[in-house]
Motif scaffolding. Structure first.
Motif, short mmCIF file in Angstrom:
data_model
loop_
_atom_site.label_atom_id
_atom_site.label_comp_id
_atom_site.label_asym_id
_atom_site.label_seq_id
_atom_site.Cartn_x
_atom_site.Cartn_y
_atom_site.Cartn_z
N UNK A 15 0.82 -1.21 0.00
CA UNK A 15 0.00 0.00 0.00
C UNK A 15 0.86 1.27 0.00
N UNK A 16 1.77 1.38 0.96
CA UNK A 16 2.57 2.61 1.09
C UNK A 16 3.47 2.84 -0.12
N UNK A 17 4.17 1.80 -0.57
CA UNK A 17 5.07 1.95 -1.72
C UNK A 17 4.29 2.33 -2.99
N UNK A 18 3.19 1.62 -3.23
CA UNK A 18 2.42 1.88 -4.46
C UNK A 18 1.78 3.27 -4.44
N UNK A 19 1.16 3.62 -3.32
CA UNK A 19 0.52 4.94 -3.23
C UNK A 19 1.56 6.05 -3.35
N UNK A 20 2.67 5.91 -2.66
CA UNK A 20 3.75 6.91 -2.74
C UNK A 20 4.25 7.04 -4.17
N UNK A 21 4.47 5.92 -4.85
CA UNK A 21 4.99 5.93 -6.21
C UNK A 21 4.03 6.61 -7.18
N UNK A 27 2.72 11.80 -9.46
CA UNK A 27 1.83 12.96 -9.44
C UNK A 27 0.39 12.73 -9.85
N UNK A 28 -0.06 11.47 -9.88
CA UNK A 28 -1.46 11.24 -10.20
C UNK A 28 -2.34 11.69 -9.04
N UNK A 29 -3.48 12.28 -9.36
CA UNK A 29 -4.42 12.80 -8.36
C UNK A 29 -5.40 11.71 -7.95
N UNK A 30 -5.63 11.59 -6.64
CA UNK A 30 -6.59 10.61 -6.13
C UNK A 30 -8.01 11.13 -6.36
N UNK A 31 -8.82 10.31 -7.01
CA UNK A 31 -10.24 10.62 -7.20
C UNK A 31 -11.02 10.10 -6.00
N UNK A 32 -10.76 8.85 -5.63
CA UNK A 32 -11.38 8.24 -4.47
C UNK A 32 -10.51 7.08 -4.00
N UNK A 33 -10.64 6.76 -2.74
CA UNK A 33 -9.86 5.67 -2.17
C UNK A 33 -10.77 4.89 -1.22
N UNK A 34 -10.74 3.57 -1.33
CA UNK A 34 -11.60 2.73 -0.51
C UNK A 34 -10.86 1.47 -0.08
N UNK A 41 -8.57 -5.70 0.32
CA UNK A 41 -7.65 -4.91 -0.50
C UNK A 41 -8.06 -3.44 -0.47
N UNK A 42 -7.15 -2.61 -0.91
CA UNK A 42 -7.41 -1.19 -1.09
C UNK A 42 -7.61 -0.94 -2.57
N UNK A 43 -8.47 0.01 -2.90
CA UNK A 43 -8.68 0.42 -4.28
C UNK A 43 -8.56 1.94 -4.32
N UNK A 44 -7.58 2.42 -5.06
CA UNK A 44 -7.34 3.85 -5.19
C UNK A 44 -7.56 4.21 -6.65
N UNK A 45 -8.53 5.08 -6.92
CA UNK A 45 -8.79 5.54 -8.28
C UNK A 45 -8.02 6.84 -8.52
N UNK A 46 -7.23 6.85 -9.59
CA UNK A 46 -6.36 7.97 -9.90
C UNK A 46 -6.78 8.62 -11.22
N UNK A 47 -6.63 9.94 -11.29
CA UNK A 47 -6.96 10.69 -12.51
C UNK A 47 -5.76 10.68 -13.44
N UNK A 48 -6.03 10.33 -14.70
CA UNK A 48 -5.01 10.35 -15.75
C UNK A 48 -5.65 10.92 -17.01
N UNK A 49 -5.61 12.25 -17.14
CA UNK A 49 -6.28 12.90 -18.27
C UNK A 49 -7.77 12.64 -18.18
N UNK A 50 -8.35 12.12 -19.27
CA UNK A 50 -9.77 11.79 -19.30
C UNK A 50 -10.04 10.37 -18.83
N UNK A 51 -9.01 9.64 -18.48
CA UNK A 51 -9.14 8.24 -18.05
C UNK A 51 -8.79 8.11 -16.57
#
Length: 125
Positions: A15-21, A27-34, A41-51
């Motif tokens: 979790x820590x290594x992946x989220x930090x990376x 520099x990806x922005x977190x949209x939501x994290x659950x 498991x953790x699910x982190x949704x990241x913004x990448x342009x329109x995807x």
């Protein structure tokens, strides 16, 4: 029939290594994290342009077969304005990239680096 890629899913094991990376370093922005207790498991949704990138953190997930390459999706690739500038920025952040080369078909600069779980990531002009 298909308009665009909605999201790409990546599985990390720490979790820590992946989220930090992906968030702090790339520099990806977190949209939501659950946290999903039913799947542990953790699910982190990241913004990448329109995807979006769905970053799943699954402890004890088996290693991805990279060498030799296995059938299935091969790697994740991001378009950048300048591969040279992106490589320089990644190097400042402690991320080593393969030597920059020219794509033989597009004649654009490209290279690869790897995430904490050894997933190959391409940057391409």
């Amino acid at each position: 029939m298909f308009n665009k890629i909605h999201h790409i899913a990546i599985i990390g094991t720490d979790y820590n290594k992946s989220k930090t990376f992906y968030v702090d370093t790339l520099g990806f922005e977190i949209i939501r994290e659950n946290y999903r207790p039913n799947k542990q498991d953790h699910k982190i949704d990241l913004k990448c342009g329109d995807s979006e990138i769905e970053l799943f953190i699954v402890k004890n997930a088996p290693n991805r077969v990279s060498n030799p390459e296995a059938c299935g999706l091969r790697h994740l690739a991001f378009q950048v304005d300048s591969v040279n500038e992106t490589v320089a920025e990644l190097k400042k952040k402690g991320i080593e990239c393969e030597p920059i080369r020219m794509d033989e078909f597009t004649h654009k600069a490209m290279t690869f680096f790897r995430d904490p779980d050894n997933l190959p990531i391409e940057i391409h002009e």
